[in-house]
Structures are given as C-alpha cells and as structure tokens.
Design an enzyme around this catalytic site. Structure first.
Site, PDB file in Angstrom:
ATOM      1  N   TYR A 109      29.431  37.538 -14.175  1.00 29.23           N
ATOM      2  CA  TYR A 109      30.531  38.065 -13.368  1.00 29.23           C
ATOM      3  C   TYR A 109      30.579  39.583 -13.519  1.00 29.23           C
ATOM      4  O   TYR A 109      30.589  40.108 -14.636  1.00 29.23           O
ATOM      5  CB  TYR A 109      31.842  37.423 -13.832  1.00 29.23           C
ATOM      6  N   CYS A 110      30.611  40.291 -12.384  1.00 32.34           N
ATOM      7  CA  CYS A 110      30.732  41.749 -12.363  1.00 32.34           C
ATOM      8  C   CYS A 110      29.573  42.359 -13.153  1.00 32.34           C
ATOM      9  O   CYS A 110      28.417  42.056 -12.896  1.00 32.34           O
ATOM     10  CB  CYS A 110      32.100  42.153 -12.902  1.00 32.34           C
ATOM     11  N   LEU A 111      29.843  43.207 -14.121  1.00 34.04           N
ATOM     12  CA  LEU A 111      28.791  43.828 -14.917  1.00 34.04           C
ATOM     13  C   LEU A 111      27.989  42.781 -15.683  1.00 34.04           C
ATOM     14  O   LEU A 111      26.797  42.975 -15.963  1.00 34.04           O
ATOM     15  CB  LEU A 111      29.409  44.837 -15.884  1.00 34.04           C
ATOM     16  N   LEU A 154      28.621  36.664  -9.587  1.00 34.00           N
ATOM     17  CA  LEU A 154      29.903  36.822  -8.923  1.00 34.00           C
ATOM     18  C   LEU A 154      30.278  38.290  -8.863  1.00 34.00           C
ATOM     19  O   LEU A 154      30.449  38.932  -9.903  1.00 34.00           O
ATOM     20  CB  LEU A 154      30.994  36.038  -9.671  1.00 34.00           C
TER      21      LEU A 154
END
Length: 588
Positions: free
Chosen positions: A319-321, A347
C-alpha cells in the site's frame, strides 16, 4: 544522492548545513529559494509576453462585463418581486466537485455577487499562472498554487459578515455558536500547548476499538514487527497473503474498526494473513535507508512467512510507499530467479514518478536540500512536516472548512476511526527519506532502470507475476494516472482497478459503503497498450466496493482450501512474541 547535506564531513559543510536547518525552521521547511525562483521565472516571462498580458486584460474586461450583467440581472429580479421570477444565471459554474458555495444561502443577494466575484478571481489567477511561454512547468505550478492559496485567505466563506450560513446561524442562536466556537478554539490551543491528542481521539485506542483483529506477533527486529492473524475459517487457501504497508503511516489503516478492516475481511474469506507493523523511528534510526526497509523489512517478513507456510508461494500486497517497495523487491527477485511470490497487489502505489501529482510542488532539489539539512538536526522527518504538506494540498477541506465549521458555526464534528488513524502520525528516518525523495521523486531511478538492489540495478520489465493495481480517482498523493504508468514498465498481466474516493478513503472501501463504485479491466501479457483515457472508456463500471473483486482475483490464483497453518514456527525461530497489534504501533 547529495549525502553531504545529510551528514556534513567537515566544518564548512557543517556551517552550510546549520544555516539551511535554521532557514528550514524559520520557513516551516518551505524553500525561499524555490519560491523566489518560481516568482522570478513567472514574472519575467509574463513581462516578456505582451500577447498573454493582452489575453489576461481581455479576460478581466470580459469578467467585469459578466459580473456587471449579473449584478444588473440580480437587481432587476429583486426589484420585480414577481412570483416565479428566475434569478440571473451565475457567470461561473464551478465543477460538481467544488462544494464550497453549494448551499442555497449563497444564491441570495448580496452573497451571490460575493461568491461569483471570488470564483471569477480564481479563474483569472489560474489563467495568469498557466500557459506562459517559457516558464518552467514546476515553477508555474508553484506560483499557481501559491496564488490560489493566498486567494483563499480572502474567500467570503472565511468571514462572518460575508458568510450567509454563518450569519443565519448566529442570528438564529443569538451568537451562542460564536461562544461555542471560541471555547472550542481555546480547548484546541490548550491541547496543542500540552501535546494532548485532538478532541475526540480519546474515543479511539489501538487494541481497544482500532486494530483489534486477533493475531500474534511472530517476528520483531529493530525496524518492524510481523503479525500473523488468527484464522476464522475451518479451511484457508494454502498461499498466504503478506501485507506491506507504507512506513509513512501506521499499518492499521488496513485494520481500522471491525466493520471496515481489510485484514479482517481477508481473514474471513479464508486467507492466512501476515502484516508488517513498522517501527516509528526516532533519532536512533536516523541511518536507516531504503535498503534496510527492503532487507530487514520485506525480506525478513517473507522469510518468516516461508517458515510458517513452507513450500507455498506468497501473495504480496503493498500500500502506497509499501507498494513501491514491493515492486522493487519483486523486480530484484525476478532478476535473481527467486520465485517465492505468487502475485503482487499494489494499492495507490507509484512506480513511475515523472508525474507524481500535487506532492511535486514541495519536491525539487532546493526543497530537498532544505529538508535534508533539517533532518540532519532532528534525525527524522517530523510528523508536523508531513501533516502540514498534506493539509496544504487539501486546504479547503482540511483547513478552512474545519475552521469555519468548528469556530464560526460552533459545530464540532465527531472524530471517526479514519480521522483518529490520520492523527496518529509517524516519522521517517533521515537517510531513508532523502534516498526516497532523490532516487524516486527527483531522479525517477526505478522507472528508468537505475535503482540498485544488491549493487545491481533492477528493472520492472523483469516482473512476470500477475499484478492487481488499484488507483483512486481523487488521490492527491499518488494520482491514478501516475499509478497507471506501471502498464508501461512491465509486460506482466495487470488487472487495473480505479475506484472513487481518495488515497485513504478509496482503499478503506468496505462492502456496503454507500456511493462506492469502481472500474476494472485486465490487460493480458499479449495485449496492446491502452492509454488512461482509452482505459476509462473501455473499463466497465461496477457498483459497490472493489474488495470482493480483489478477493475473487486472489482466489483465481490460489489453490483449493486446506487446513490452516500453525501460528508461528517456533523451531525456525518465529515463536509467538505477544498478541496483535504488537508494541511498535503504540509508539508515539
């Protein structure tokens, strides 16, 4: 990377670093050099563009005529007092996403004139700071952003005398709303002065009503804890799921309340789930870099999962980074013929940073140098710096609306679980954040095949695993068109999903949530490339949450259910250490 700015080697470098750190503290980490250069670039090129200035003059005259006609039409409608008299049409019709002046009170005289004048001013300044021949695109964005933010200071919404909703509330309550607002302001200032949590945060606590999915911590090192969640079904898919959240946030964004926990949902659908909980770094962790998050984070967690569930491939979710880190790890594993992954899901995660969105306003070489100097003093990026940048990017919603609703209208909105999580901020180690900004944001090393792992560069083209990639429509952190660029970087099968909502609300998107919808389309390895606009036209739209669609995607790439694996693997050194959510998530 300009390592000298982080770790000065001699007295002269230390002198420069100290000066930059002082400037950073005085300017809230905003580079005055960036602001000055942006203004000079814009002003000098505008001065040398008589045609553009003539266009702006014509626009101003046209807007004045529109406004005068609107004023005349509104005045005539008021004088006529005729039943059914149609009001004059507004000169400016803002997009549907602009909700600031939607209330019917803003259509009454003189507030209609005030808000239309303001919208016309926004329109003019947008034209004045864009499409100027010769101006650096980055400088143009900085000047345009600064102009719009300064203009918001004078919005009629922000003053009692020019806000009809606030005036109506004040008259109706005899000023009691202003008294409540003043008391709320005093309470907030006192909380901030003593470092207390925000109002309403006392109603939420990690381990009490947040992050309560049962599980055990089976691995702990100086960077992370690994949680294995307790199965709730008699049988589970043999391939486990390993979740890699971003370390700029607490992991429990994916395990909020029981009704909107993605982790609980996964477990309930018959998956063995593991999740990394990152340590909230302090001064002692200042030297941790991206390689540490890869080796002592992802790879350490993957080794533990392999010990608990041997001889089974792993579905990895980032997720993200955390998704960016997962893409780096997957590329390195593909290069080294490591086939332990079954699939990767990403994501709101970027792999190409050539168009990173609004965050790029705060990221250039001058700005990064200033941040590095300040992080050299503190050892980390503070939570206030992170929160301040995100607040500026959504100032209408996160700043001005909050001030108006709370202090002018006298209404204190109850804190939600998502808001409580958002207030539970994290820091980032100095070395890691500097590497992240320079290698990914500024130099785009990952997309260009220059990002090194183990001394050798990795290429996303090596990834052959099926990919589930999620973008969100209103994401200001990882814009979906930027996330979509993964289609250009690998020939793997990609199922791309676009859901409504933002960077967080689009992900925390449980079934049953109202007004949710998404589009989905799979590109097979042999299919030709579709641009994002073509994809929008072709991808079918579905109502509801994207979660069930992802579960179906995982199921199609998993084996038939069998008995759940044991909790931990004590013989391999992964015994249960303590119950979820662990200790690191509680660190402030």
């Amino acid at each position: 990377m300009n390592i000298h700015s982080l770790f000065p080697a001699n007295a002269t470098e230390q002198m420069d670093q100290r000066l930059h750190a002082t400037v950073a503290r005085a300017t809230s980490s905003v580079s005055p050099t960036l602001v000055l250069l942006s203004y000079i670039d814009w002003a000098t090129h505008l001065a040398a563009a008589p045609g553009k200035r003539l266009d702006l003059l014509q626009l101003a005259i046209g807007q004045s005529l529109l406004l005068s006609q609107y004023l005349e039409g509104s005045a005539m409608a008021r004088l006529a007092h005729m039943p059914g008299q149609e009001p004059a049409p507004n000169p400016v019709k803002p997009p549907e996403s602009d909700w600031r002046f939607n209330a019917p009170e803003w259509q009454a005289w003189p507030y209609n004139l005030l808000h239309q004048s303001y919208l016309l001013s926004e329109q003019w300044w947008n034209a004045a700071t864009s499409d100027i021949y010769g101006v650096s695109p980055h400088h143009a964005k900085v000047v345009g952003f600064a102009a719009q933010e300064l203009l918001k200071l004078f919005s009629p919404r922000n003053f009692l005398a020019t806000n009809p909703q606030a005036l109506h509330r004040t008259v109706k309550e005899g000023g009691a709303n202003l008294l409540r607002g003043g008391l709320y302001a005093l309470d907030d200032m006192m909380r901030q002065a003593r470092g207390a949590p925000k109002f309403g945060a006392e109603n939420f606590a990690v381990g009490r009503n947040l992050a309560v999915t049962p599980g055990q911590v089976i691995l702990k090192n100086d960077l992370m804890e690994l949680i294995q969640y307790t199965p709730t079904t008699a049988q589970v898919h043999p391939e486990p799921v390993l979740i890699i959240p971003a370390w700029i946030m607490k992991y429990y964004i994916l395990d909020l309340s029981p009704h909107n926990s993605l982790i609980k949902y996964l477990v309930g659908k018959g998956h063995t789930v593991f999740c990394i909980s990152w340590k909230n770094p302090g001064v002692a962790e200042r030297d941790l870099g991206m390689d540490d998050y890869l080796s002592r984070g992802f790879h350490a967690a993957l080794a533990a999962v392999n010990a608990v569930v041997p001889e089974r491939k792993v579905h990895a979710l980032g997720y993200c980074l955390g998704g960016t880190l997962l893409s780096i790890a997957a590329a390195a594993m593909a290069r080294d013929d490591d086939d332990r992954l079954a699939s990767i899901s990403m994501l709101a995660a970027q792999t190409d940073f050539s168009e990173p969105g609004d965050l790029s306003l705060f990221i250039d070489h001058s700005q990064v140098a200033l941040l590095e100097a300040q992080m050299s003093d503190t050892g980390y990026l503070t939570t206030e710096q992170m929160a301040g940048a995100f607040q500026l990017l959504r100032s209408d919603y996160l700043l001005w609306s909050h001030l108006i609703e709370t202090y002018m209208m006298g209404e204190r909105q109850p804190m939600s679980d998502l808001m409580a999580w958002n207030a539970d901020a994290t820091r980032m180690p100095a070395r890691m954040h500097s590497q992240y900004l320079r290698r990914l944001f500024l130099d785009n090393d990952l997309a260009d095949g220059r990002y090194p792992v183990g001394g050798k560069p990795v290429a996303l083209t090596d990834i052959r695993l099926p990919i589930f990639c999620l973008g969100t429509v209103t994401d200001h952190v990882a814009p979906w068109r930027s996330v979509y660029k993964i289609h250009l970087l690998t020939a793997a099968e990609i199922t791309f999903v676009l859901t409504n909502g933002g960077h967080n609300a689009g992900v925390v998107n449980e079934p049953g949530h109202r007004h949710r919808k998404f589009q989905s389309l799979t590109r097979r390895a042999c299919d030709s490339y579709l641009g994002p606009d073509e994809w929008l036209e072709m991808a079918p739209e579905q109502a509801g949450s994207w979660w069930p669609s992802w579960i179906a995607w995982l199921k199609a790439r998993s084996s038939a259910p069998a008995a759940p694996p044991p909790m931990g693997a004590p013989k391999q050194g992964y015994a249960a250490i303590g119950p979820a959510p662990g200790r690191y998530v509680l660190e402030k």
